[in-house]
Design a protein around this motif. Structure first.
Motif, short mmCIF file in Angstrom:
data_model
loop_
_atom_site.label_atom_id
_atom_site.label_comp_id
_atom_site.label_asym_id
_atom_site.label_seq_id
_atom_site.Cartn_x
_atom_site.Cartn_y
_atom_site.Cartn_z
N SER A 186 47.69 3.08 22.37
CA SER A 186 48.28 2.44 21.09
C SER A 186 48.02 2.92 20.09
O SER A 186 46.88 3.41 19.70
CB SER A 186 48.07 0.84 21.25
OG SER A 186 46.66 0.70 20.95
N GLN A 191 43.62 -5.95 24.29
CA GLN A 191 44.79 -6.42 23.58
C GLN A 191 45.99 -5.91 24.21
O GLN A 191 46.33 -4.64 24.04
CB GLN A 191 44.75 -5.79 22.08
CG GLN A 191 45.90 -6.37 21.04
CD GLN A 191 45.68 -6.16 19.69
OE1 GLN A 191 44.52 -6.24 19.07
NE2 GLN A 191 46.72 -5.75 19.08
N LEU A 192 46.97 -6.89 24.81
CA LEU A 192 48.12 -6.37 25.54
C LEU A 192 49.37 -6.64 24.74
O LEU A 192 49.35 -7.66 23.78
CB LEU A 192 48.18 -6.99 26.94
CG LEU A 192 46.86 -7.13 27.56
CD1 LEU A 192 46.77 -8.06 28.79
CD2 LEU A 192 46.57 -5.80 27.85
N SER A 193 50.61 -5.87 25.06
CA SER A 193 51.93 -6.12 24.49
C SER A 193 52.79 -5.66 25.38
O SER A 193 52.48 -5.13 26.48
CB SER A 193 51.98 -5.23 23.03
OG SER A 193 51.86 -3.77 23.57
N GLY A 194 54.19 -6.18 25.06
CA GLY A 194 55.26 -5.63 25.92
C GLY A 194 55.12 -6.28 27.32
O GLY A 194 54.78 -7.41 27.55
N GLU A 208 50.72 -0.03 26.01
CA GLU A 208 50.86 -1.56 26.01
C GLU A 208 49.61 -2.17 26.13
O GLU A 208 49.41 -3.28 25.90
CB GLU A 208 51.86 -1.98 26.96
CG GLU A 208 53.20 -1.55 26.52
CD GLU A 208 54.35 -2.24 27.72
OE1 GLU A 208 55.54 -2.02 27.24
OE2 GLU A 208 53.95 -2.76 28.56
N LEU A 243 51.85 -7.53 28.77
CA LEU A 243 51.50 -8.98 28.33
C LEU A 243 52.23 -10.07 29.02
O LEU A 243 51.58 -11.17 29.39
CB LEU A 243 51.65 -8.92 26.78
CG LEU A 243 51.51 -10.46 26.20
CD1 LEU A 243 50.08 -10.86 26.48
CD2 LEU A 243 51.81 -10.29 24.80
N GLU A 244 53.60 -9.69 29.24
CA GLU A 244 54.34 -10.64 29.89
C GLU A 244 53.67 -10.94 31.37
O GLU A 244 53.93 -12.02 31.88
CB GLU A 244 55.89 -10.22 30.22
CG GLU A 244 56.58 -10.35 28.76
CD GLU A 244 57.98 -9.35 28.90
OE1 GLU A 244 58.51 -9.35 30.04
OE2 GLU A 244 58.57 -9.27 27.82
N SER A 273 45.69 -2.06 25.09
CA SER A 273 44.78 -1.31 23.93
C SER A 273 43.39 -1.93 24.64
O SER A 273 43.34 -3.01 24.51
CB SER A 273 45.02 -1.97 22.61
OG SER A 273 46.30 -1.71 22.20
N GLN A 294 46.50 1.17 17.39
CA GLN A 294 45.43 0.62 17.27
C GLN A 294 44.24 1.47 17.82
O GLN A 294 43.23 1.61 17.48
CB GLN A 294 45.19 -0.85 17.87
CG GLN A 294 46.27 -1.72 16.89
CD GLN A 294 47.55 -1.72 17.65
OE1 GLN A 294 47.77 -0.80 18.55
NE2 GLN A 294 48.41 -2.79 17.26
#
Length: 125
Positions: free
Chosen positions: A30, A86-89, A72, A92-93, A74, A32
């Motif tokens: 990511s 730290q999750l995203s996308g 997605e 994270l779902e 980090s 970050q």
């Protein structure tokens, strides 16, 4: 409560070689994480341990690297150096949908980097 673990071990030299390819860095890490790597002098051990944590997380979830992109995930550090996700996308779902909590521990030597992830909680059957 469900508890699952994942572990990964990788050769630092393999990641050091891959770090030379910008596409690899963008595909796997990511923004970050890339910023953190810059601040840490692009240390191959740090990059390798972050890669190992992503692999260990995919194993703990039981998904392998399917249904989400590696960048997605980090793996960052708090003010004391403790690693955290730290999750995203999509990843994270997945974690939110299943109400998982995650714990990660990492270590490295000059030659190897390793990570262990514990995934716990989850939806009661």
């Amino acid at each position: 409560m469900m508890i699952q673990t994942g572990i990964d071990l990788i050769e630092v030299a393999r990641i050091a070689k891959s770090m030379q390819k910008q596409r690899f860095m963008q595909h796997v890490f990511s923004p970050q994480e890339q910023e953190m790597f810059e601040k840490r002098g692009k240390n191959p051990q740090t990059v390798a341990v972050n890669f190992a944590a992503k692999e260990a997380l995919s194993k703990a979830l039981g998904t392998g690297i399917r249904g989400f992109a590696l960048n997605e995930i980090s793996l960052l550090r708090d003010e004391f150096g403790k690693p955290y996700f730290q999750l995203s996308g999509k990843i994270l779902e997945i974690v939110q949908k299943n109400r998982y909590k995650l714990s990660v521990s990492v270590t490295h030597t000059k030659e190897y980097a390793s990570a262990v992830v514990v995934c716990y909680g989850g939806i009661e059957p």
